[in-house]
Design a protein around this motif. Sequence first.
Motif, PDB file in Angstrom:
ATOM      1  N   THR A  72       0.787  -1.237   0.000  1.00 65.24           N
ATOM      2  CA  THR A  72       0.000   0.000   0.000  1.00 65.24           C
ATOM      3  C   THR A  72       0.820   1.289   0.000  1.00 65.24           C
ATOM      4  O   THR A  72       0.300   2.340  -0.350  1.00 65.24           O
ATOM      5  N   GLU A  73       2.067   1.242   0.428  1.00 66.19           N
ATOM      6  CA  GLU A  73       2.876   2.458   0.557  1.00 66.19           C
ATOM      7  C   GLU A  73       3.159   3.069  -0.813  1.00 66.19           C
ATOM      8  O   GLU A  73       3.527   2.381  -1.759  1.00 66.19           O
ATOM      9  N   ARG A  74       2.977   4.375  -0.915  1.00 65.54           N
ATOM     10  CA  ARG A  74       3.267   5.119  -2.142  1.00 65.54           C
ATOM     11  C   ARG A  74       4.091   6.350  -1.761  1.00 65.54           C
ATOM     12  O   ARG A  74       3.843   6.989  -0.740  1.00 65.54           O
ATOM     13  N   ILE A  75       5.028   6.687  -2.615  1.00 63.48           N
ATOM     14  CA  ILE A  75       5.834   7.881  -2.388  1.00 63.48           C
ATOM     15  C   ILE A  75       4.939   9.097  -2.551  1.00 63.48           C
ATOM     16  O   ILE A  75       4.048   9.116  -3.403  1.00 63.48           O
ATOM     17  N   ASN A  76       5.154  10.105  -1.727  1.00 64.33           N
ATOM     18  CA  ASN A  76       4.368  11.338  -1.796  1.00 64.33           C
ATOM     19  C   ASN A  76       5.136  12.355  -2.635  1.00 64.33           C
ATOM     20  O   ASN A  76       6.192  12.835  -2.210  1.00 64.33           O
ATOM     21  N   PRO A  77       4.618  12.703  -3.824  1.00 64.71           N
ATOM     22  CA  PRO A  77       5.346  13.645  -4.678  1.00 64.71           C
ATOM     23  C   PRO A  77       5.466  15.042  -4.064  1.00 64.71           C
ATOM     24  O   PRO A  77       6.319  15.824  -4.466  1.00 64.71           O
ATOM     25  N   HIS A  78       4.627  15.346  -3.084  1.00 61.14           N
ATOM     26  CA  HIS A  78       4.659  16.665  -2.452  1.00 61.14           C
ATOM     27  C   HIS A  78       5.257  16.616  -1.043  1.00 61.14           C
ATOM     28  O   HIS A  78       5.257  17.609  -0.328  1.00 61.14           O
ATOM     29  N   GLY A  79       5.745  15.438  -0.662  1.00 60.07           N
ATOM     30  CA  GLY A  79       6.300  15.268   0.671  1.00 60.07           C
ATOM     31  C   GLY A  79       7.659  15.931   0.807  1.00 60.07           C
ATOM     32  O   GLY A  79       8.304  16.291  -0.163  1.00 60.07           O
ATOM     33  N   ASP A 118       4.602   0.164  -8.274  1.00 56.74           N
ATOM     34  CA  ASP A 118       3.385   0.683  -7.644  1.00 56.74           C
ATOM     35  C   ASP A 118       3.721   1.734  -6.594  1.00 56.74           C
ATOM     36  O   ASP A 118       3.061   2.775  -6.508  1.00 56.74           O
ATOM     37  N   ALA A 119       4.748   1.478  -5.796  1.00 55.68           N
ATOM     38  CA  ALA A 119       5.122   2.404  -4.730  1.00 55.68           C
ATOM     39  C   ALA A 119       5.596   3.744  -5.295  1.00 55.68           C
ATOM     40  O   ALA A 119       5.414   4.785  -4.672  1.00 55.68           O
ATOM     41  N   LEU A 120       6.191   3.718  -6.477  1.00 52.87           N
ATOM     42  CA  LEU A 120       6.724   4.937  -7.089  1.00 52.87           C
ATOM     43  C   LEU A 120       5.771   5.577  -8.093  1.00 52.87           C
ATOM     44  O   LEU A 120       6.078   6.637  -8.650  1.00 52.87           O
ATOM     45  N   SER A 121       4.637   4.963  -8.336  1.00 55.66           N
ATOM     46  CA  SER A 121       3.715   5.410  -9.384  1.00 55.66           C
ATOM     47  C   SER A 121       3.218   6.851  -9.270  1.00 55.66           C
ATOM     48  O   SER A 121       2.905   7.457 -10.298  1.00 55.66           O
ATOM     49  N   PRO A 122       3.151   7.464  -8.096  1.00 58.91           N
ATOM     50  CA  PRO A 122       2.686   8.859  -8.051  1.00 58.91           C
ATOM     51  C   PRO A 122       3.631   9.870  -8.712  1.00 58.91           C
ATOM     52  O   PRO A 122       3.245  11.018  -8.927  1.00 58.91           O
ATOM     53  N   ILE A 123       4.854   9.472  -9.021  1.00 55.77           N
ATOM     54  CA  ILE A 123       5.810  10.420  -9.608  1.00 55.77           C
ATOM     55  C   ILE A 123       6.115   9.998 -11.041  1.00 55.77           C
ATOM     56  O   ILE A 123       6.622   8.895 -11.289  1.00 55.77           O
ATOM     57  N   ALA A 124       5.825  10.894 -11.982  1.00 62.02           N
ATOM     58  CA  ALA A 124       5.946  10.600 -13.415  1.00 62.02           C
ATOM     59  C   ALA A 124       7.355  10.185 -13.820  1.00 62.02           C
ATOM     60  O   ALA A 124       7.529   9.326 -14.688  1.00 62.02           O
ATOM     61  N   GLU A 125       8.363  10.791 -13.208  1.00 69.19           N
ATOM     62  CA  GLU A 125       9.746  10.472 -13.582  1.00 69.19           C
ATOM     63  C   GLU A 125      10.060   8.994 -13.358  1.00 69.19           C
ATOM     64  O   GLU A 125      10.829   8.401 -14.125  1.00 69.19           O
ATOM     65  N   PHE A 126       9.470   8.389 -12.355  1.00 68.28           N
ATOM     66  CA  PHE A 126       9.694   6.969 -12.106  1.00 68.28           C
ATOM     67  C   PHE A 126       8.880   6.105 -13.065  1.00 68.28           C
ATOM     68  O   PHE A 126       9.326   5.040 -13.481  1.00 68.28           O
ATOM     69  N   CYS A 127       7.703   6.586 -13.441  1.00 68.82           N
ATOM     70  CA  CYS A 127       6.886   5.855 -14.414  1.00 68.82           C
ATOM     71  C   CYS A 127       7.561   5.819 -15.781  1.00 68.82           C
ATOM     72  O   CYS A 127       7.364   4.886 -16.553  1.00 68.82           O
ATOM     73  N   ALA A 128       8.355   6.828 -16.081  1.00 67.95           N
ATOM     74  CA  ALA A 128       9.048   6.901 -17.373  1.00 67.95           C
ATOM     75  C   ALA A 128      10.067   5.769 -17.536  1.00 67.95           C
ATOM     76  O   ALA A 128      10.424   5.430 -18.666  1.00 67.95           O
ATOM     77  N   ILE A 129      10.516   5.188 -16.444  1.00 71.52           N
ATOM     78  CA  ILE A 129      11.474   4.076 -16.535  1.00 71.52           C
ATOM     79  C   ILE A 129      10.860   2.925 -17.314  1.00 71.52           C
ATOM     80  O   ILE A 129      11.525   2.307 -18.146  1.00 71.52           O
ATOM     81  N   GLU A 130       9.594   2.660 -17.099  1.00 76.32           N
ATOM     82  CA  GLU A 130       8.936   1.550 -17.787  1.00 76.32           C
ATOM     83  C   GLU A 130       8.871   1.801 -19.294  1.00 76.32           C
ATOM     84  O   GLU A 130       9.141   0.897 -20.083  1.00 76.32           O
ATOM     85  N   SER A 131       8.540   3.021 -19.699  1.00 75.67           N
ATOM     86  CA  SER A 131       8.495   3.297 -21.138  1.00 75.67           C
ATOM     87  C   SER A 131       9.891   3.244 -21.758  1.00 75.67           C
ATOM     88  O   SER A 131      10.065   2.802 -22.885  1.00 75.67           O
ATOM     89  N   LEU A 132      10.904   3.652 -20.997  1.00 78.11           N
ATOM     90  CA  LEU A 132      12.283   3.538 -21.471  1.00 78.11           C
ATOM     91  C   LEU A 132      12.660   2.065 -21.647  1.00 78.11           C
ATOM     92  O   LEU A 132      13.271   1.689 -22.647  1.00 78.11           O
ATOM     93  N   ASP A 133      12.255   1.240 -20.703  1.00 78.00           N
ATOM     94  CA  ASP A 133      12.506  -0.196 -20.804  1.00 78.00           C
ATOM     95  C   ASP A 133      11.827  -0.774 -22.043  1.00 78.00           C
ATOM     96  O   ASP A 133      12.418  -1.583 -22.766  1.00 78.00           O
ATOM     97  N   ASP A 134      10.591  -0.357 -22.300  1.00 80.25           N
ATOM     98  CA  ASP A 134       9.875  -0.830 -23.490  1.00 80.25           C
ATOM     99  C   ASP A 134      10.597  -0.423 -24.771  1.00 80.25           C
ATOM    100  O   ASP A 134      10.680  -1.202 -25.718  1.00 80.25           O
ATOM    101  N   GLN A 135      11.136   0.797 -24.805  1.00 78.35           N
ATOM    102  CA  GLN A 135      11.877   1.259 -25.980  1.00 78.35           C
ATOM    103  C   GLN A 135      13.142   0.434 -26.194  1.00 78.35           C
ATOM    104  O   GLN A 135      13.473   0.071 -27.326  1.00 78.35           O
ATOM    105  N   VAL A 136      13.847   0.146 -25.112  1.00 76.97           N
ATOM    106  CA  VAL A 136      15.071  -0.657 -25.212  1.00 76.97           C
ATOM    107  C   VAL A 136      14.742  -2.068 -25.713  1.00 76.97           C
ATOM    108  O   VAL A 136      15.439  -2.605 -26.577  1.00 76.97           O
ATOM    109  N   LYS A 137      13.665  -2.659 -25.190  1.00 77.02           N
ATOM    110  CA  LYS A 137      13.252  -3.994 -25.642  1.00 77.02           C
ATOM    111  C   LYS A 137      12.909  -3.983 -27.131  1.00 77.02           C
ATOM    112  O   LYS A 137      13.310  -4.880 -27.870  1.00 77.02           O
TER     113      LYS A 137
END
Length: 186
Positions: A72-79, A118-137
Motif C-alpha cells: 500500500t505504501e506510495r511515495i508522496n510527490p509533495h512530501g 506501484d510504490a513509485l507510481s505517483p511520480i511521473a519520472e519513475f513511471c518513465a522508466i517503464e516506457s524507457l525499458d519498453d523502448q530498449v526492448k
Amino acid sequence: ADERELFTAQKNYIFSIFLNNIQTDKGREIILAEVDKPNPKAQQIWVNLLAHWQSSTSAKLAREELRKFLDTERINPHGKIAAVTWLSFWKAQYREYILLCDVASRDSDERRVHLLKDALSPIAEFCAIESLDDQVKLRNGTTADLTYNEYLTLVEHVAIKYNVVRRHHRSIIEVNSNITQLDVSR
C-alpha cells in the motif's frame, strides 16, 4: 594443527555469542540441542534459529505488517522526504520482509519490480522508466523484463536526479517568494 586450533577457537567463540545473547527458552533449547551433540556446528544452530524465528508468531505478525506496507505504501510527490531517502526506507522494509520469509514464499523478481513500480507510481519520472525499458526492448528485439536489481539501479539513478531537480525547483520558488515579498512591502 594451527588451523584446527583456530577453527575450534572460532567455533567456541560463536557458541559463546549464541549462549550469551539468545535469551528465549526456545532459542536456548535450540542452541543446547546442538551443543550437546558429539560434533556441534554453529552453522546448524543459525539455520535452526532462523527457521524458528521465521515461523514464530511475532515473525508472522511482522511479516503481515510489512506486506501491508509494501502493498500500500506510495511515495508522496509533495512530501518533504527526499526520493533517495524514501527509497532507502522502502528497500530496508523489503529486506526485513525477505528475512522473515522462508525461501519458498519469497516474491519473484517480477513481483518485486511490480511492488516497487506501484510504490513509485505517483511520480511521473519513475513511471518513465517503464516506457524507457519498453523502448530498449523494442530496439533490441527482446521481450525480457528488467530484473529487480536492474530496475532498482535505474530507480536509484532517477531518484538522485529527481532530488536534484526538486531541490533546484524549490530554491527557485523560495527566491520568487522572497522577491514577491520585497515588491509587496514597497
